[in-house]
Design an enzyme around this catalytic site. Structure first.
Site, mmCIF file in Angstrom:
data_model
loop_
_atom_site.group_PDB
_atom_site.id
_atom_site.type_symbol
_atom_site.label_atom_id
_atom_site.label_comp_id
_atom_site.label_asym_id
_atom_site.label_seq_id
_atom_site.Cartn_x
_atom_site.Cartn_y
_atom_site.Cartn_z
ATOM 1 N N GLY A 168 67.460 -12.680 56.348
ATOM 2 C CA GLY A 168 68.484 -11.994 57.127
ATOM 3 C C GLY A 168 68.802 -10.656 56.490
ATOM 4 O O GLY A 168 67.928 -9.998 55.942
ATOM 5 N N LEU A 186 64.438 -8.766 46.311
ATOM 6 C CA LEU A 186 64.458 -10.064 45.648
ATOM 7 C C LEU A 186 65.912 -10.516 45.667
ATOM 8 O O LEU A 186 66.781 -9.784 45.195
ATOM 9 C CB LEU A 186 63.927 -9.946 44.218
ATOM 10 C CG LEU A 186 63.683 -11.249 43.450
ATOM 11 C CD1 LEU A 186 62.640 -11.013 42.348
ATOM 12 C CD2 LEU A 186 64.941 -11.840 42.832
ATOM 13 N N ASP A 231 64.778 10.469 52.510
ATOM 14 C CA ASP A 231 63.887 10.869 51.446
ATOM 15 C C ASP A 231 64.362 12.157 50.794
ATOM 16 O O ASP A 231 64.873 13.029 51.466
ATOM 17 C CB ASP A 231 62.477 11.093 52.010
ATOM 18 C CG ASP A 231 61.832 9.783 52.406
ATOM 19 O OD1 ASP A 231 61.356 9.705 53.539
ATOM 20 O OD2 ASP A 231 61.821 8.861 51.593
ATOM 21 N N HIS A 290 60.375 -13.559 62.338
ATOM 22 C CA HIS A 290 60.170 -13.328 60.904
ATOM 23 C C HIS A 290 61.406 -12.808 60.196
ATOM 24 O O HIS A 290 61.385 -12.612 58.990
ATOM 25 C CB HIS A 290 59.016 -12.353 60.680
ATOM 26 C CG HIS A 290 59.414 -10.904 60.695
ATOM 27 N ND1 HIS A 290 60.089 -10.327 61.748
ATOM 28 C CD2 HIS A 290 59.225 -9.916 59.778
ATOM 29 C CE1 HIS A 290 60.291 -9.041 61.463
ATOM 30 N NE2 HIS A 290 59.789 -8.765 60.293
ATOM 31 N N HIS A 292 60.709 -10.726 49.015
ATOM 32 C CA HIS A 292 60.128 -10.102 50.217
ATOM 33 C C HIS A 292 59.417 -8.820 49.804
ATOM 34 O O HIS A 292 60.053 -7.821 49.482
ATOM 35 C CB HIS A 292 61.228 -9.796 51.233
ATOM 36 C CG HIS A 292 60.723 -9.109 52.474
ATOM 37 N ND1 HIS A 292 61.288 -7.956 52.978
ATOM 38 C CD2 HIS A 292 59.692 -9.405 53.298
ATOM 39 C CE1 HIS A 292 60.639 -7.580 54.066
ATOM 40 N NE2 HIS A 292 59.665 -8.440 54.270
ATOM 41 N N ALA A 332 65.724 -10.935 60.845
ATOM 42 C CA ALA A 332 66.804 -10.556 61.750
ATOM 43 C C ALA A 332 66.377 -9.453 62.701
ATOM 44 O O ALA A 332 66.804 -9.411 63.850
ATOM 45 C CB ALA A 332 68.023 -10.119 60.944
ATOM 46 N N LYS A 374 66.905 -4.510 44.616
ATOM 47 C CA LYS A 374 66.112 -3.675 45.518
ATOM 48 C C LYS A 374 65.437 -2.560 44.731
ATOM 49 O O LYS A 374 66.013 -2.003 43.806
ATOM 50 C CB LYS A 374 66.982 -3.068 46.620
ATOM 51 C CG LYS A 374 67.587 -4.106 47.545
ATOM 52 C CD LYS A 374 68.169 -3.481 48.785
ATOM 53 C CE LYS A 374 67.107 -2.928 49.694
ATOM 54 N NZ LYS A 374 66.234 -3.961 50.271
ATOM 55 N N CYS A 409 53.072 -7.558 54.823
ATOM 56 C CA CYS A 409 54.312 -7.914 54.151
ATOM 57 C C CYS A 409 54.478 -9.427 54.241
ATOM 58 O O CYS A 409 53.952 -10.056 55.148
ATOM 59 C CB CYS A 409 55.481 -7.203 54.827
ATOM 60 S SG CYS A 409 56.843 -6.916 53.724
#
Length: 988
Positions: free
Chosen positions: A886, A702, A98, A911, A732, A913, A987, A583
């Site tokens: 994955g 995505l 961050d 759900h 996701h 990896a 992302k 999620c």
């Protein structure tokens, strides 16, 4: 490493049992689904958490960990457990790099327990590391500074000041992330009454000093190899500006307590003694200097003679031995005495006496770790902290001199001490006592302990406790003064009490008025004891949860913020891994092939990135919701989105519960547990309105994928997958900040209700992170209401993102292939993987309603189970699809549920990896730009809002998804249908 010797093999080398005797409170065994390779890679904490979950009331069958399991908050991530709907519980514990924008003057704590103003970091002559919280390991850590930047303050930009109950204050930009028990929340989104995580240690200001402590001339009389060894490790010349000085001061302090410098077989060696965990911490410091040390553990007989008698027995002895003669000589030059310390005169070295305060702090923290007592309390009051040392009688004066030197060092920190002799038959023993609450508080806040984990954590907790106690007493004293003034003005006890009712009770006010005031203010009767405070507030590593008592926006009285980039960040599963985030993942198929898409892939990713808002509350807003519209989202989820034009009715038949938890709970007759639109606070509404329809950051993504391999051709064809090379899309993401806020608003209620659970069921919950409420209570119902409202938000979010993704495909390929229908862009399935749901399952031959928690796990129902629960059957004749993402560089899977899963795992499977490396570790090891280049070399393009996020999600940071899927397939709880490989990644 897993306790493999405790695991019982069940079948196929992929199903294992953790017996009930692993932990005494377990009500059912643990069940682990994993290959031996994956078992070996699991942290021991995973198995401890499996055992802890098995201790919860009303659990049936097994406490389950799936092959992607890793350590989480309360439950392991990748954990499944089912509880009786009447006699069980619901637990929120079952369901990062961050850049921080800080105000000038902010104190940044370094690895050596000293602080530097943020604006002074670039000017420092040293390259000290900063102290950070490794959430994965539940301990403090340190990190190199990647950069320190400054930026001007934008016009009309405001800062936020946050004050905690102990008085800790931070000021920064509205988007500065603050760690809470549920994860990172932006400073501007924190409200009074929220909880934050703090590190309760003040330290002292860093001070630079010029000059040299030791150089080559100090080693003229020794073997040249010694000097070469030290020079190779940059230990000679040793200058005040070198951050290693802090480390050496710590080691020397500990050595003067529990170290020995002497000859062994004619060779000079340095050894340390103590608890194994303590010595392992010391070993880390030695290794940071390039010095090797080996641990030796052995049993030994002991005899102790004290004033009260003679004692003997057997104990485990742990020694940390440094074989390097060169380092031993360095320590001797720095003041470490050679030989038995009890028979050798020595004093606090002159260089320590002359050192800056931060170096003295490290010397004292090492010394007290070895020979200082741990802080203890008698209810609310700390007992003296004692430093004890002994000498033979002839060296009594030397001992007094040494102890007085230590006392003088402590006095420089404002800490007063008392020196006294302790009776001993054999030697002269002196104790240096830190007595009095103020002195103890100063010691714990400015000096503290190093190395010894127990002393350190107790010390940090005690400092936080004493600061809280100080603030409460101050508030009560001010309340007494206010009440007296109001009474003098009005003559009314009632009005005097009303003026201070939020701080003290009426009896307190009456004593102030009728008894002539209160001579000494004490804490109230309901103030927690230290033991209770630790139980409720203290996290692993000594970090503490504090309540925010004040938040205010301010006009900055300065012209710039400062940004720090570090190579370490907290693992974000504290936020993403709990139920509240819900999620989930969705897969859509197209009729396009890789050959169709590849020529315009980069354009497609750019278009998706433009059309699908990313990041934390992206400024690119596609939707502007009213409060009433958001309440409709909470009630109707994806159905609301479709009615508003985001997609088609057919999409809903391919979403778990049709994307509408209201309908789902009405169907099974448990509507009082379904979503409600009155569970959202004003703050949740404010956070949820701008974030609906955004992808988010972290592990949200995505992907444009292609079918890599088909395992079950019949099942694949029913899903619309006909050939290898066919393009699919995976999304996701979850309920974003809305889900976090809605459910964190309810978390404190759950924490309070845990005591009711313990009384009701006569149990002791083994982990306070397993906060829970008894099913049937208002707390449990309200929690379900909130969780399901957040689930609906998540379903709507993925539905909107899918709609804009369809539009992006049409924008790029429409001229050639037509509209979305012509391209065959259809939802295969959409499913949540952090949820607790009420479901009906057979237990001992009888159908029972259960609360099934799936944390980082996915539902894997048979077709019959879908119909039994009124769920849509997306493909007639097929069990429910299971979606397994994955990593960016390998692939994902579509599986289907099995009857075996219904029998053994409550219809659940893995759900994803699962991580093997924390986000912090990934960012230390990888550069986002390098990861993106390597992926492009493999034919995978990445479009991301920031490169650090790409580093966090580097493929090596994840388990081998093929191994994970092999485990569930061989266990029989899921059957593979197709493997997908990514060609393009977006992302936030």
């Amino acid at each position: 490493m897993a306790p493999k010797s405790m695991l019982k093999h069940i079948r196929n080398n992929v199903v294992w049992e953790l017996p009930e005797d692993y932990k005494g409170c377990m009500k059912v065994p643990g069940r682990i689904y994993a290959t031996e390779k994956l078992i070996d890679g699991m942290e021991k904490g995973v198995f401890d958490q499996v055992a802890n979950v098995a201790c919860l009331p009303g659990i049936y069958g097994y406490s389950i960990a799936l092959p992607d399991a890793h350590y989480g908050y309360g439950f392991p991530i990748g954990g499944v457990a089912a509880f009786d709907v009447e006699e069980g519980v619901v637990s929120p514990g079952g369901v990062g790099y961050d850049i921080n924008c800080l105000a000038p003057g902010t104190k940044i704590l370094t690895e050596h327990g000293c602080w530097v103003k943020v604006e002074d970091l670039p000017k420092m002559l040293t390259d000290q590391k900063l102290k950070v919280y490794d959430v994965d390991e539940g301990r403090e850590d340190d990190s190199e500074i990647k950069f320190v930047m400054e930026r001007g303050i934008e016009e009309d930009e405001r800062a936020v000041v946050l004050v905690t109950e102990s008085g800790l204050t931070i000021e920064g930009s509205e988007d500065h992330p603050v760690l809470t028990p549920e994860g990172y929340v932006e400073l501007g989104e924190i409200e009074e009454g929220d909880l934050v995580v703090v590190y309760p240690f003040e330290g002292v200001e860093y001070e630079e000093k010029e000059g040299t402590i030791l150089d080559e001339s100090d080693f003229e009389d020794v073997d040249p190899q010694v000097l070469r060894y030290l020079e190779e490790r940059d230990l000679i010349p040793l200058r005040w500006s070198d951050p290693k000085v802090g480390t050496l001061a710590r080691i020397l302090g500990f050595a003067m307590g529990d170290g020995h410098l002497g000859e062994q077989a004619g060779r000079l060696t340095l050894s340390f003694y103590g608890d194994e965990r303590t010595l392992r911490e010391l070993k880390r410091d030695l290794e940071s200097l390039g010095v090797k040390a080996n641990l030796h553990v052995r049993k030994r007989r002991y005899e102790i003679e004290t004033a009260s008698g003679r004692y003997e027995g057997e104990a485990t002895s742990v020694e940390l031995r440094v074989a390097s003669r060169s380092f031993a000589l360095l320590m001797e030059k720095l003041g470490m005495p050679r030989g038995r310390k009890v028979e050798t005169p020595y004093k606090v070295p002159d260089w320590i006496k002359e050192a800056p305060l931060w170096v003295k702090r490290n010397f004292l923290a090492g010394l007290f770790a070895a020979d200082g007592s741990v802080v203890k309390f008698k209810r609310y009051t700390p007992l003296p902290i004692n430093l004890t040392q002994a000498k033979v009688e002839e060296l009594e004066e030397n001992l007094r001199e040494f102890m007085n030197d230590v006392a003088k060092l402590l006095r420089e920190f404002g800490i007063e001490t008392t020196l006294y002799e302790v009776k001993s038959k054999k030697n002269v023993v002196y104790k240096l006592a830190i007595v009095g609450e103020e002195n103890i508080k100063r010691f714990l806040g400015k000096v503290g302990y190093e190395y010894d984990p127990e002393k350190k954590v107790e010390g940090l907790a005690a400092y936080a406790y004493l600061k809280l106690k100080e603030r409460v007493k101050k508030d009560r004293k001010e309340a007494a003064e206010t009440a007296a003034e109001v009474y003098e003005e009005t003559g009314s006890i009632t009005k005097a009490h009303e003026a201070v009712a939020d701080v003290v009770n009426r009896r307190f006010v009456e004593r102030v008025v009728y008894d002539g005031g209160i001579s000494s203010v004490r804490v109230p009767e309901d103030f927690p004891t230290f033991e209770r405070f630790k139980e409720e507030r203290v996290l692993a590593g000594g970090f503490v949860i504090e309540e925010v008592v004040e938040v205010k926006g301010v006009e900055p009285e300065y012209d710039r913020f400062y940004d720090i980039g570090v190579c370490h960040g907290a693992h974000n599963f504290i936020a993403d891994g709990v139920v509240v985030h819900n999620c989930g993942v969705r897969v859509m198929k197209t009729d396009l092939t890789e050959d169709d898409v590849r020529p315009k892939l980069r354009e497609l990713l750019e278009t998706i990135f433009r059309n699908v808002p990313a990041g934390l509350g992206s400024r690119h807003r596609r939707v502007r919701l009213s409060t009433q519209e958001l309440r409709q989202v909470m009630l109707y989820g994806a159905e609301w989105a479709v009615e508003e034009g985001f997609g088609f009715d057919e999409d809903l038949d391919h979403i778990e519960s049709r994307g509408n938890m209201t309908h789902a709970y009405e169907t099974i007759g448990w509507e009082e547990y379904g979503p409600r639109d009155d569970v959202a606070s004003k703050r949740a509404i404010e956070r949820g309105r701008p974030q609906l329809g955004t992808l988010g950051s972290g592990n949200h993504f995505l992907e444009v994928q292609v079918v890599d391999e088909i395992y079950d051709k019949e099942a694949a064809e029913k899903m619309g997958i006909r050939e290898e090379g066919q393009v699919t899309i995976m999304v996701h993401t979850g309920s974003r900040g809305f889900g976090h806020q809605v459910c964190s608003d309810h978390l404190r209620i759950m924490e309070r209700s845990m005591r009711d659970v313990e009384r009701r069921f006569g149990v002791r919950i083994p982990d306070r992170q397993l906060a829970c409420a008894a099913m049937g209570t208002d707390e449990a119902k309200r929690y379900f209401n909130a969780m399901n409202a957040a689930a609906n938000y998540a379903f709507a979010n993925r539905q909107m993102i899918s709609h804009w993704t369809r539009e992006s495909f049409v924008e790029v390929f429409g001229d050639e292939y037509g509209d979305a229908d012509d391209m065959g862009i259809e939802v295969i399935y959409d499913i949540a993987h952090n949820m607790a749901k009420i479901e009906k399952h057979p237990v001992d031959g009888e159908e029972r309603w259960l609360v099934v928690h799936r944390k980082g796990a996915t539902r894997a129902f048979s077709e019959e189970a879908l119909k039994k629960h009124g769920e849509p059957v997306p493909f007639e004749g097929l069990p429910q699809p299971v979606l397994i993402p994955g990593d960016m560089g390998t692939g994902s899977y579509i599986l289907i549920g099995t009857e075996k899963a219904m029998e053994e795992t409550w219809g659940s499977t893995c759900h994803g990896a699962g991580r093997t490396m924390s986000r912090a570790a990934a960012k230390r090891k990888f550069w986002g730009e390098d990861v993106a280049r390597e992926l492009e070399r493999q034919g995978i393009l990445v479009k991301a809002a920031s490169m650090p996020v790409v580093a966090e999600e580097a493929p090596p940071a994840y388990k081998d998804v093929d191994e994970v899927v092999r485990a569930v397939a061989e266990a029989g709880i899921s059957d593979p249908v197709v493997r997908l490989r990514p060609i393009g990644v977006v992302k936030g």
